[in-house]
Design a protein around this motif. Structure first.
Motif, PDB file in Angstrom:
ATOM      1  N   LEU A 101     -44.111  20.502  42.557  1.00 34.21           N
ATOM      2  CA  LEU A 101     -42.855  20.853  43.198  1.00 34.21           C
ATOM      3  C   LEU A 101     -42.649  22.363  43.274  1.00 34.21           C
ATOM      4  CD1 LEU A 101     -40.570  18.265  41.354  1.00 34.21           C
ATOM      5  CD2 LEU A 101     -41.563  18.033  43.640  1.00 34.21           C
ATOM      6  N   ALA A 102     -43.016  23.063  42.205  1.00 37.52           N
ATOM      7  CA  ALA A 102     -42.798  24.506  42.152  1.00 37.52           C
ATOM      8  C   ALA A 102     -43.548  25.070  40.946  1.00 37.52           C
ATOM      9  CB  ALA A 102     -41.313  24.832  42.044  1.00 37.52           C
ATOM     10  N   GLU A 103     -43.763  26.371  40.962  1.00 39.07           N
ATOM     11  CA  GLU A 103     -44.325  27.027  39.781  1.00 39.07           C
ATOM     12  C   GLU A 103     -43.832  28.460  39.709  1.00 39.07           C
ATOM     13  OE1 GLU A 103     -48.632  28.864  40.354  1.00 39.07           O
ATOM     14  OE2 GLU A 103     -48.644  26.705  40.740  1.00 39.07           O
ATOM     15  N   LYS A 104     -43.847  28.998  38.485  1.00 39.38           N
ATOM     16  CA  LYS A 104     -43.365  30.357  38.268  1.00 39.38           C
ATOM     17  C   LYS A 104     -44.158  30.966  37.118  1.00 39.38           C
ATOM     18  CE  LYS A 104     -38.916  32.419  39.086  1.00 39.38           C
ATOM     19  NZ  LYS A 104     -37.496  32.109  39.323  1.00 39.38           N
ATOM     20  N   ASP A 105     -44.517  32.250  37.268  1.00 39.53           N
ATOM     21  CA  ASP A 105     -45.217  32.940  36.191  1.00 39.53           C
ATOM     22  C   ASP A 105     -44.272  33.145  35.007  1.00 39.53           C
ATOM     23  OD1 ASP A 105     -47.565  33.155  37.639  1.00 39.53           O
ATOM     24  OD2 ASP A 105     -47.075  35.143  38.434  1.00 39.53           O
ATOM     25  N   LEU A 106     -44.825  33.022  33.806  1.00 37.67           N
ATOM     26  CA  LEU A 106     -44.078  33.311  32.588  1.00 37.67           C
ATOM     27  C   LEU A 106     -44.595  34.622  31.995  1.00 37.67           C
ATOM     28  CD1 LEU A 106     -44.054  29.768  30.940  1.00 37.67           C
ATOM     29  CD2 LEU A 106     -42.161  30.889  32.124  1.00 37.67           C
ATOM     30  N   HIS A 107     -43.713  35.430  31.466  1.00 36.72           N
ATOM     31  CA  HIS A 107     -44.089  36.723  30.910  1.00 36.72           C
ATOM     32  C   HIS A 107     -43.787  36.735  29.412  1.00 36.72           C
ATOM     33  CE1 HIS A 107     -44.735  38.261  34.957  1.00 36.72           C
ATOM     34  NE2 HIS A 107     -43.565  37.751  35.297  1.00 36.72           N
ATOM     35  N   ASN A 108     -44.851  36.676  28.615  1.00 35.07           N
ATOM     36  CA  ASN A 108     -44.735  36.751  27.154  1.00 35.07           C
ATOM     37  C   ASN A 108     -43.787  35.695  26.593  1.00 35.07           C
ATOM     38  OD1 ASN A 108     -46.536  38.927  26.902  1.00 35.07           O
ATOM     39  ND2 ASN A 108     -44.910  40.391  27.378  1.00 35.07           N
ATOM     40  N   VAL A 109     -43.953  34.460  27.043  1.00 38.78           N
ATOM     41  CA  VAL A 109     -43.227  33.322  26.472  1.00 38.78           C
ATOM     42  C   VAL A 109     -44.182  32.588  25.538  1.00 38.78           C
ATOM     43  CG1 VAL A 109     -42.077  31.142  26.946  1.00 38.78           C
ATOM     44  CG2 VAL A 109     -41.692  33.111  28.451  1.00 38.78           C
ATOM     45  N   PHE A 110     -43.779  32.451  24.282  1.00 38.78           N
ATOM     46  CA  PHE A 110     -44.646  31.924  23.235  1.00 38.78           C
ATOM     47  C   PHE A 110     -44.152  30.548  22.804  1.00 38.78           C
ATOM     48  CE2 PHE A 110     -46.077  31.855  18.685  1.00 38.78           C
ATOM     49  CZ  PHE A 110     -47.433  32.032  18.908  1.00 38.78           C
ATOM     50  N   ALA A 111     -45.070  29.607  22.653  1.00 39.58           N
ATOM     51  CA  ALA A 111     -44.745  28.257  22.193  1.00 39.58           C
ATOM     52  C   ALA A 111     -45.307  28.058  20.795  1.00 39.58           C
ATOM     53  CB  ALA A 111     -45.333  27.212  23.143  1.00 39.58           C
ATOM     54  N   THR A 112     -44.496  27.540  19.901  1.00 36.19           N
ATOM     55  CA  THR A 112     -44.949  27.274  18.535  1.00 36.19           C
ATOM     56  C   THR A 112     -44.207  26.058  17.991  1.00 36.19           C
ATOM     57  OG1 THR A 112     -45.349  28.275  16.350  1.00 36.19           O
ATOM     58  CG2 THR A 112     -43.236  28.776  17.418  1.00 36.19           C
ATOM     59  N   SER A 113     -44.726  25.483  16.930  1.00 37.83           N
ATOM     60  CA  SER A 113     -44.063  24.329  16.311  1.00 37.83           C
ATOM     61  C   SER A 113     -43.036  24.800  15.294  1.00 37.83           C
ATOM     62  CB  SER A 113     -45.091  23.430  15.621  1.00 37.83           C
ATOM     63  OG  SER A 113     -45.610  24.066  14.464  1.00 37.83           O
ATOM     64  N   ARG A 114     -42.048  23.973  15.072  1.00 38.97           N
ATOM     65  CA  ARG A 114     -41.049  24.283  14.044  1.00 38.97           C
ATOM     66  C   ARG A 114     -41.717  24.366  12.669  1.00 38.97           C
ATOM     67  NH1 ARG A 114     -37.563  21.715  10.365  1.00 38.97           N
ATOM     68  NH2 ARG A 114     -35.513  22.722  10.195  1.00 38.97           N
ATOM     69  N   HIS A 115     -42.636  23.462  12.428  1.00 36.06           N
ATOM     70  CA  HIS A 115     -43.345  23.441  11.148  1.00 36.06           C
ATOM     71  C   HIS A 115     -44.006  24.785  10.878  1.00 36.06           C
ATOM     72  CE1 HIS A 115     -46.758  22.575   8.435  1.00 36.06           C
ATOM     73  NE2 HIS A 115     -45.992  21.622   7.953  1.00 36.06           N
ATOM     74  N   SER A 116     -44.721  25.324  11.869  1.00 42.34           N
ATOM     75  CA  SER A 116     -45.411  26.605  11.691  1.00 42.34           C
ATOM     76  C   SER A 116     -44.425  27.741  11.463  1.00 42.34           C
ATOM     77  CB  SER A 116     -46.273  26.915  12.917  1.00 42.34           C
ATOM     78  OG  SER A 116     -47.321  25.989  13.055  1.00 42.34           O
ATOM     79  N   LEU A 117     -43.347  27.770  12.256  1.00 44.76           N
ATOM     80  CA  LEU A 117     -42.401  28.870  12.139  1.00 44.76           C
ATOM     81  C   LEU A 117     -41.646  28.817  10.813  1.00 44.76           C
ATOM     82  CD1 LEU A 117     -41.381  31.353  13.543  1.00 44.76           C
ATOM     83  CD2 LEU A 117     -39.724  29.955  14.789  1.00 44.76           C
ATOM     84  N   ILE A 118     -41.276  27.626  10.380  1.00 48.01           N
ATOM     85  CA  ILE A 118     -40.626  27.484   9.070  1.00 48.01           C
ATOM     86  C   ILE A 118     -41.550  27.997   7.966  1.00 48.01           C
ATOM     87  CG2 ILE A 118     -39.913  25.788   7.336  1.00 48.01           C
ATOM     88  CD1 ILE A 118     -37.723  26.123   9.288  1.00 48.01           C
ATOM     89  N   ASN A 119     -42.819  27.619   8.023  1.00 50.51           N
ATOM     90  CA  ASN A 119     -43.764  28.055   6.998  1.00 50.51           C
ATOM     91  C   ASN A 119     -43.939  29.568   6.995  1.00 50.51           C
ATOM     92  OD1 ASN A 119     -44.252  25.517   5.966  1.00 50.51           O
ATOM     93  ND2 ASN A 119     -46.065  25.141   7.215  1.00 50.51           N
ATOM     94  N   LEU A 120     -44.021  30.168   8.177  1.00 53.48           N
ATOM     95  CA  LEU A 120     -44.178  31.625   8.266  1.00 53.48           C
ATOM     96  C   LEU A 120     -42.957  32.346   7.715  1.00 53.48           C
ATOM     97  CD1 LEU A 120     -45.832  31.916  11.792  1.00 53.48           C
ATOM     98  CD2 LEU A 120     -46.896  32.521   9.613  1.00 53.48           C
ATOM     99  N   LEU A 121     -41.772  31.841   8.014  1.00 55.20           N
ATOM    100  CA  LEU A 121     -40.555  32.471   7.518  1.00 55.20           C
ATOM    101  C   LEU A 121     -40.375  32.244   6.019  1.00 55.20           C
ATOM    102  CD1 LEU A 121     -38.159  31.534  10.449  1.00 55.20           C
ATOM    103  CD2 LEU A 121     -38.850  33.849   9.828  1.00 55.20           C
ATOM    104  N   THR A 122     -40.817  31.108   5.520  1.00 54.44           N
ATOM    105  CA  THR A 122     -40.645  30.793   4.101  1.00 54.44           C
ATOM    106  C   THR A 122     -41.576  31.610   3.213  1.00 54.44           C
ATOM    107  OG1 THR A 122     -40.001  28.529   4.691  1.00 54.44           O
ATOM    108  CG2 THR A 122     -40.622  28.912   2.407  1.00 54.44           C
ATOM    109  N   GLN A 123     -42.755  31.966   3.727  1.00 60.58           N
ATOM    110  CA  GLN A 123     -43.741  32.636   2.880  1.00 60.58           C
ATOM    111  C   GLN A 123     -43.259  34.006   2.382  1.00 60.58           C
ATOM    112  OE1 GLN A 123     -47.278  33.086   5.225  1.00 60.58           O
ATOM    113  NE2 GLN A 123     -46.525  34.873   6.335  1.00 60.58           N
ATOM    114  N   ASN A 124     -42.280  34.585   3.060  1.00 59.38           N
ATOM    115  CA  ASN A 124     -41.771  35.893   2.645  1.00 59.38           C
ATOM    116  C   ASN A 124     -40.606  35.798   1.656  1.00 59.38           C
ATOM    117  OD1 ASN A 124     -43.572  37.188   4.410  1.00 59.38           O
ATOM    118  ND2 ASN A 124     -42.145  37.003   6.118  1.00 59.38           N
TER     119      ASN A 124
END
Length: 358
Positions: A82-105
């Motif tokens: 139907l349509a497409e659009k370029d994305l500029h520096n949009v990052f996809a990650t899991s909640r599990h990974s982000l929670i772990n990264l934030l918790t390690q500090n």
């Protein structure tokens, strides 16, 4: 600086703790869930969010736990582009990974899990443990989610309403399926509106998928994993073959069924010595893809003003003045995107980007 209690160890609470840790401010986090309670869902983080996140997480380490997306591509449910659009520096990650990264500090002794914190009705600005004892803190930063119990107890006249959309979110590990997906954000739309299926590639063998339902057309009740899987297969049976293949091969152990709510009007972001951040301050409709970025910016500016101001009242006031106008823009954008989702595809606007920008 006074001692701070942070209520909630989700993205906003952990982000806040990381900023406090960075500035060597004393705090303790209280989380009512178990440490291992990590439902299988994830986030889109636009460039602005990455800028704030990499102030508290090592950039190279973060980028090992997700993917940058090249394009956003819309398809009909049968697979017609139907349509497409370029994305500029949009990052996809899991909640599990982000929670772990934030918790390690965060030092482990600064987080208490399975601890429900509530306001003490007889004392303004005081919080209590589940055993009724006071929490030893001068300031409370509340990040206990969109249906915040503490916010509701302080602003008893607030009105929350369920949004006309539910989501089912899951993560699948399957190298064969992941190989068939490019580093794009792919979204299939039913031509009659009110039903979508989105796919994000997180790694060489991992896909995050989610489905959005008009909850007036499609009734999803709390049910077993097997029943939910069968319901999904029935609903998406005649869609592009990739969609039922992903549904069929997914493990539903950590599937997340999300009933979306919003405030009719925002409350103040603080009262007495209690201040709210993230979804606890301003629930955002998920179409905005701004939940993580807003939580990070809340945490950054609240910490900045706590450091700069001579008392917390001035810090809270500056924080609200800084953040509220932008949040109101995202709320309005989210409602516009929700309204478009409910329409037939033929009535979609040309602005297809599923991210709210200020």
């Amino acid at each position: 600086m006074n001692k701070i209690a942070v209520v909630g160890a989700g993205i906003s609470g952990l982000s806040m703790a990381n900023y406090l840790e960075k500035h060597k401010i004393d705090y303790h986090i209280y989380e009512r869930r178990k440490k291992e309670d990590l439902a299988g869902h994830g986030f889109l983080i636009p460039e602005e969010g990455i800028e704030y996140l990499t102030q508290i997480i090592d950039r190279s380490q973060l980028f090992e736990h997700g993917r940058f997306l090249k394009k956003y591509i819309q398809y009909s449910h049968t697979g017609n582009k139907l349509a497409e659009k370029d994305l500029h520096n949009v990052f996809a990650t899991s909640r599990h990974s982000l929670i772990n990264l934030l918790t390690q500090n965060i030092p482990h002794e600064k987080i208490t899990y399975e601890e429900t914190v509530t306001p003490r009705n007889t004392e303004k600005g005081k919080l209590k443990h589940s055993d009724g004892n006071y929490i030893d803190a001068d300031i409370a930063i509340i990040s206990d989610g969109s249906k915040s119990r503490i916010r509701k107890s302080l602003f008893q006249d607030e009105k929350m309403r369920q949004v006309q959309e539910n989501e089912v979110v899951n993560i699948i590990k399957n190298r064969e399926l992941a190989d068939s997906v490019e580093n794009d954000f792919i979204k299939f739309h039913h031509e009659k509106g009110g039903l979508t299926f989105g796919i994000l590639k997180l790694s060489e063998d991992t896909i995050l998928w989610y489905s959005q339902f008009d909850n007036q057309k499609y009734r999803i009740n709390e049910c077993s994993a097997e029943n939910l899987k069968n319901y999904m297969l029935e609903i998406f049976d005649n869609w592009h073959p990739l969609v039922p293949a992903i549904i069929r091969k997914s493990d539903y152990k950590n599937v997340h069924l999300w009933c979306v709510y919003e405030l009719e009007e925002l409350n103040p972001f603080y009262k007495d010595n209690i201040v709210f951040i993230g979804d606890a301050a301003h629930p955002l409709i998920p179409f905005t893809s701004q939940g993580v970025t807003s939580a990070l910016k809340d945490s950054f500016f609240l910490t900045k003003y706590l450091v700069e101001e001579e008392n917390y009242a001035k810090a809270f006031s500056r924080y609200e003045s800084e953040r509220k106008p932008e949040i109101e823009i995202h709320i309005n954008n989210g409602r516009a995107l929700l309204n478009q989702f409910l329409l037939p595809v033929s009535q979609y606007s040309e602005n297809i980007l599923p991210i709210s920008y200020k």
